[in-house]
Write a protein that holds these residues in place. Structure first.
Motif, PDB file in Angstrom:
ATOM      1  N   LEU A  29      86.555 -57.544 -37.493  1.00 53.88           N
ATOM      2  CA  LEU A  29      85.120 -57.562 -37.744  1.00 53.88           C
ATOM      3  C   LEU A  29      84.555 -58.981 -37.619  1.00 53.88           C
ATOM      4  O   LEU A  29      85.071 -59.913 -38.211  1.00 53.88           O
ATOM      5  N   ASN A  30      83.518 -59.114 -36.812  1.00 54.47           N
ATOM      6  CA  ASN A  30      82.845 -60.402 -36.652  1.00 54.47           C
ATOM      7  C   ASN A  30      81.358 -60.215 -36.846  1.00 54.47           C
ATOM      8  O   ASN A  30      80.744 -59.394 -36.161  1.00 54.47           O
ATOM      9  N   PHE A  31      80.785 -60.924 -37.789  1.00 51.76           N
ATOM     10  CA  PHE A  31      79.321 -60.957 -37.884  1.00 51.76           C
ATOM     11  C   PHE A  31      78.924 -62.097 -38.794  1.00 51.76           C
ATOM     12  O   PHE A  31      79.743 -62.606 -39.560  1.00 51.76           O
ATOM     13  N   SER A  32      77.684 -62.523 -38.693  1.00 50.48           N
ATOM     14  CA  SER A  32      77.230 -63.524 -39.647  1.00 50.48           C
ATOM     15  C   SER A  32      75.863 -63.167 -40.191  1.00 50.48           C
ATOM     16  O   SER A  32      75.118 -62.382 -39.612  1.00 50.48           O
ATOM     17  N   VAL A  33      75.591 -63.745 -41.330  1.00 52.55           N
ATOM     18  CA  VAL A  33      74.324 -63.540 -42.020  1.00 52.55           C
ATOM     19  C   VAL A  33      73.684 -64.911 -42.166  1.00 52.55           C
ATOM     20  O   VAL A  33      74.271 -65.812 -42.765  1.00 52.55           O
ATOM     21  N   ALA A  34      72.497 -65.071 -41.584  1.00 54.22           N
ATOM     22  CA  ALA A  34      71.831 -66.373 -41.654  1.00 54.22           C
ATOM     23  C   ALA A  34      71.280 -66.606 -43.052  1.00 54.22           C
ATOM     24  O   ALA A  34      71.074 -65.666 -43.816  1.00 54.22           O
ATOM     25  N   LYS A  35      71.033 -67.877 -43.365  1.00 56.28           N
ATOM     26  CA  LYS A  35      70.484 -68.197 -44.687  1.00 56.28           C
ATOM     27  C   LYS A  35      69.123 -67.549 -44.870  1.00 56.28           C
ATOM     28  O   LYS A  35      68.284 -67.613 -43.980  1.00 56.28           O
ATOM     29  N   THR A 204      59.871 -63.318 -53.622  1.00 54.91           N
ATOM     30  CA  THR A 204      59.569 -64.603 -54.255  1.00 54.91           C
ATOM     31  C   THR A 204      60.691 -65.624 -54.152  1.00 54.91           C
ATOM     32  O   THR A 204      60.531 -66.753 -54.598  1.00 54.91           O
ATOM     33  N   THR A 205      61.851 -65.263 -53.612  1.00 53.02           N
ATOM     34  CA  THR A 205      62.936 -66.231 -53.491  1.00 53.02           C
ATOM     35  C   THR A 205      63.426 -66.266 -52.053  1.00 53.02           C
ATOM     36  O   THR A 205      62.991 -65.455 -51.230  1.00 53.02           O
ATOM     37  N   ASP A 206      64.314 -67.212 -51.762  1.00 57.69           N
ATOM     38  CA  ASP A 206      64.907 -67.203 -50.422  1.00 57.69           C
ATOM     39  C   ASP A 206      66.418 -66.944 -50.502  1.00 57.69           C
ATOM     40  O   ASP A 206      67.191 -67.390 -49.660  1.00 57.69           O
ATOM     41  N   ILE A 207      66.822 -66.217 -51.543  1.00 58.10           N
ATOM     42  CA  ILE A 207      68.235 -65.864 -51.692  1.00 58.10           C
ATOM     43  C   ILE A 207      68.669 -64.973 -50.532  1.00 58.10           C
ATOM     44  O   ILE A 207      67.965 -64.042 -50.154  1.00 58.10           O
ATOM     45  N   THR A 208      69.809 -65.296 -49.964  1.00 57.76           N
ATOM     46  CA  THR A 208      70.398 -64.448 -48.937  1.00 57.76           C
ATOM     47  C   THR A 208      70.894 -63.163 -49.589  1.00 57.76           C
ATOM     48  O   THR A 208      71.537 -63.217 -50.638  1.00 57.76           O
ATOM     49  N   MET A 209      70.563 -62.022 -49.002  1.00 54.36           N
ATOM     50  CA  MET A 209      70.998 -60.770 -49.621  1.00 54.36           C
ATOM     51  C   MET A 209      71.805 -59.929 -48.651  1.00 54.36           C
ATOM     52  O   MET A 209      71.458 -59.790 -47.487  1.00 54.36           O
ATOM     53  N   LEU A 210      72.878 -59.370 -49.201  1.00 52.51           N
ATOM     54  CA  LEU A 210      73.686 -58.433 -48.437  1.00 52.51           C
ATOM     55  C   LEU A 210      73.677 -57.141 -49.252  1.00 52.51           C
ATOM     56  O   LEU A 210      74.100 -57.128 -50.413  1.00 52.51           O
ATOM     57  N   ILE A 211      73.160 -56.100 -48.646  1.00 50.20           N
ATOM     58  CA  ILE A 211      72.819 -54.904 -49.422  1.00 50.20           C
ATOM     59  C   ILE A 211      73.536 -53.671 -48.871  1.00 50.20           C
ATOM     60  O   ILE A 211      73.528 -53.434 -47.660  1.00 50.20           O
ATOM     61  N   VAL A 212      74.169 -52.921 -49.766  1.00 50.11           N
ATOM     62  CA  VAL A 212      74.657 -51.593 -49.404  1.00 50.11           C
ATOM     63  C   VAL A 212      73.819 -50.605 -50.191  1.00 50.11           C
ATOM     64  O   VAL A 212      73.751 -50.685 -51.420  1.00 50.11           O
ATOM     65  N   THR A 213      73.133 -49.707 -49.501  1.00 48.45           N
ATOM     66  CA  THR A 213      72.276 -48.760 -50.212  1.00 48.45           C
ATOM     67  C   THR A 213      72.105 -47.471 -49.424  1.00 48.45           C
ATOM     68  O   THR A 213      72.309 -47.440 -48.213  1.00 48.45           O
ATOM     69  N   HIS A 214      71.741 -46.414 -50.164  1.00 46.21           N
ATOM     70  CA  HIS A 214      71.386 -45.161 -49.511  1.00 46.21           C
ATOM     71  C   HIS A 214      69.881 -44.951 -49.550  1.00 46.21           C
ATOM     72  O   HIS A 214      69.376 -43.911 -49.135  1.00 46.21           O
ATOM     73  N   GLU A 215      69.182 -45.953 -50.119  1.00 50.29           N
ATOM     74  CA  GLU A 215      67.722 -45.864 -50.196  1.00 50.29           C
ATOM     75  C   GLU A 215      67.140 -46.467 -48.927  1.00 50.29           C
ATOM     76  O   GLU A 215      66.913 -47.672 -48.827  1.00 50.29           O
TER      77      GLU A 215
END
Lengths: 260, 243
Positions: A29-35, A204-215
């Motif tokens: 698996l290769n991927f990246s998440v930008a800031k 309101t923030t610039d936190i990087t988020m990685l989300i798993v959801t069914h919504e």
């Protein structure tokens, strides 16, 4: 030197493999998440989404490959062409930049709400108790639970517990926030209160988020990128607009059709 | 019959001494057992084979050999090796090591029973493993281990009678002395039975109090004050209405 135009991704997966016994969950698996990115992982259960979050939080051990957090190796690094496990001390330093909210809330039942929130800031980050409490009160206000500071977690509803868990994660000032099916254990009518809080944080923030959801509506509202997983691989990735209204891949179409 | 009670009254100061010796052995043994149990219980969970192996060896040795043999060994064999211990110290040491080994399994099992989510949440908050154990896991495991530890504590109290083998004059010794002046059924059947039962019951009450407190701290069950208030428990409405 870090700068405003720092392109180092917040998270980068390089040739990641995860096996449980003979069962290969993630493969090359290769991927990246930008800031500052908000990335939602979708896909059928067993496709490895939650495993990805757990790998980033170091709750699972990598079988192969590397994960980098803001350019720093998380659990393994290449040294003289060899793959070397990094020590717990190093892992814990990197871990401080990452927060996680769990499906089952996992508040500490032996502590009150505010004690839950200040425990790690005081004892891990070395913040003074007074500062940590003040910050915790601010966070509780932000999640709409200012009046619950001295209650025990089990006296709260599921939605309230989850909001405390969000405040607890934010109290550590993480650069990265991992949200693992945070509404799956909640009654449908209180899912909204938790998602509302998260939407506000996203705005309101610039936190990087990685989300798993069914919504899917939440994914649409909050994320700027969606990765569709199947069988431990990314089958399609795009903006939520494209994925949800005009997916290209057959597998994505089938999955979205099945869950809507 | 009345002469039995006269004998008992005459022997009572000595029996009281015996009770104190028995309580000392039980308290000292339990304190040592707790230290041994937590140390071995934590060691037995370590990934390091050497640490875990050491703990397992000690646990299996003390569980697998008889308490009588251990006490004789400490009292009669150790002096041959140049270590001469006071009988009371030997008693506490043997009881503490033996029951500590049993309790170590209770400690280990209870720690393993704390929900995995609690471990994961504390890792996600970057707690060190020591911090996690001390502040998050152990307080929760404590509530789980109390019922089993209560059992072992009562066993320890009764097992302490074994010190008569090394001539300590504990409760059982003085009850036996009383038997010589009265009768077997009076000394053992009434006095010995009664006193051990009362001590055991008090210990059980103390441990139950600890359990109520520990559970209440985890947000489960009522507080001790609520429990002692003798008010009827809060029930749902509509029951018990007279017809």
């Amino acid at each position: 030197m870090p700068s405003a135009t720092d392109n180092t991704p917040a998270i980068r997966f390089e040739n990641v493999e995860k096996r449980f016994g003979d069962n290969v969950v993630l493969k090359d698996l290769n991927f990246s998440v930008a800031k500052g990115d908000r990335v939602t992982l979708i896909g059928p259960s067993g496709s490895g989404k939650t495993t990805i979050l757990r790998l980033v939080m170091t709750l699972e051990e990598l079988s192969d490959g590397y994960i980098f957090v803001d350019g720093d190796p998380l659990t393994y690094e290449k040294r003289d062409g060899k793959r070397v496990a990094l020590k717990e001390k190093h892992r814990n330093e990197i871990r401080k930049r990452i927060g996680m909210v769990f499906q089952q809330f996992n508040l500490f039942p032996n502590m009150t709400v505010i004690e839950n929130i200040i425990e790690a800031p005081v004892h891990v980050l070395g913040m003074s108790k007074a500062d940590a409490k003040e910050k915790a009160r601010g966070l509780l206000k932000q999640v709409g639970l200012a009046d619950k500071a001295d209650q025990h977690p089990l006296e709260l509803s599921g939605g309230q517990q989850q909001r405390v868990a969000i405040a607890r994660a934010l109290a550590m000032d993480p650069d990265i926030l991992l949200l693992d099916e945070v509404t799956s254990a909640l009654d449908p009518e209180i899912v909204g209160e938790v998602l509302g809080v998260l939407r506000k944080i996203a705005e309101t923030t610039d936190i990087t988020m990685l989300i798993v959801t069914h919504e899917m509506q939440f994914a649409k509202d909050v994320s700027n990128r969606v990765l569709m997983f199947d069988g431990g691989r990314i089958v399609e990735e795009d903006t939520p607009e494209v994925i949800f209204s005009n997916p290209k891949h057959e597998r994505t179409k089938k999955f979205l059709h099945a869950i809507v | 019959m009345t002469e039995n009670f006269d004998e008992l009254a005459a022997a009572w100061p000595r029996i009281l001494d015996g009770i104190w010796i028995t309580l000392g052995l039980t308290g000292g043994g339990a304190a040592l057992a707790m230290i041994v149990a937590v140390t071995l219980g934590l060691m037995a969970r370590q990934p390091n084979v050497l640490v875990r192996g050491t703990a397992r060896t000690i646990i299996e040795f003390f569980r697998g050999t008889s308490l009588v043999v251990q006490i004789m060994w400490l009292f009669y064999v150790l002096p041959l090796l140049g270590v001469d211990l006071d009988a009371m110290v030997v008693g506490i040491l043997a009881l503490g090591l033996n029951y500590g080994a049993y309790s170590a399994e209770v400690v280990r099992g209870s720690i393993n029973s704390v929900q995995s989510g609690q471990w994961e949440a504390s890792t996600a908050l970057s707690m060190s493993s020591f911090h996690r154990m001390r502040r998050i896991i152990f307080p929760q495991a404590w509530a789980l281990m109390i019922p089993s530890l209560t059992n072992l504590l009562i066993h320890l109290l009764k097992g302490s009678a074994i010190v008569s083998f090394i001539a300590i004059q504990d409760l059982t010794f003085h009850v036996d002395q009383l038997r010589l002046d009265t009768s077997t059924w009076f000394a053992y059947g009434l006095v010995g039975l009664g006193i051990y039962f009362i001590i055991a019951y008090i210990l059980t009450l103390v441990m139950n109090t600890l359990e109520v407190r520990a559970k209440h701290r985890l947000g489960r069950g009522e507080s001790l004050r609520e429990m002692l208030s003798l008010k009827p428990p809060r029930t749902t409405a509509g029951t018990g209405e007279p017809a």
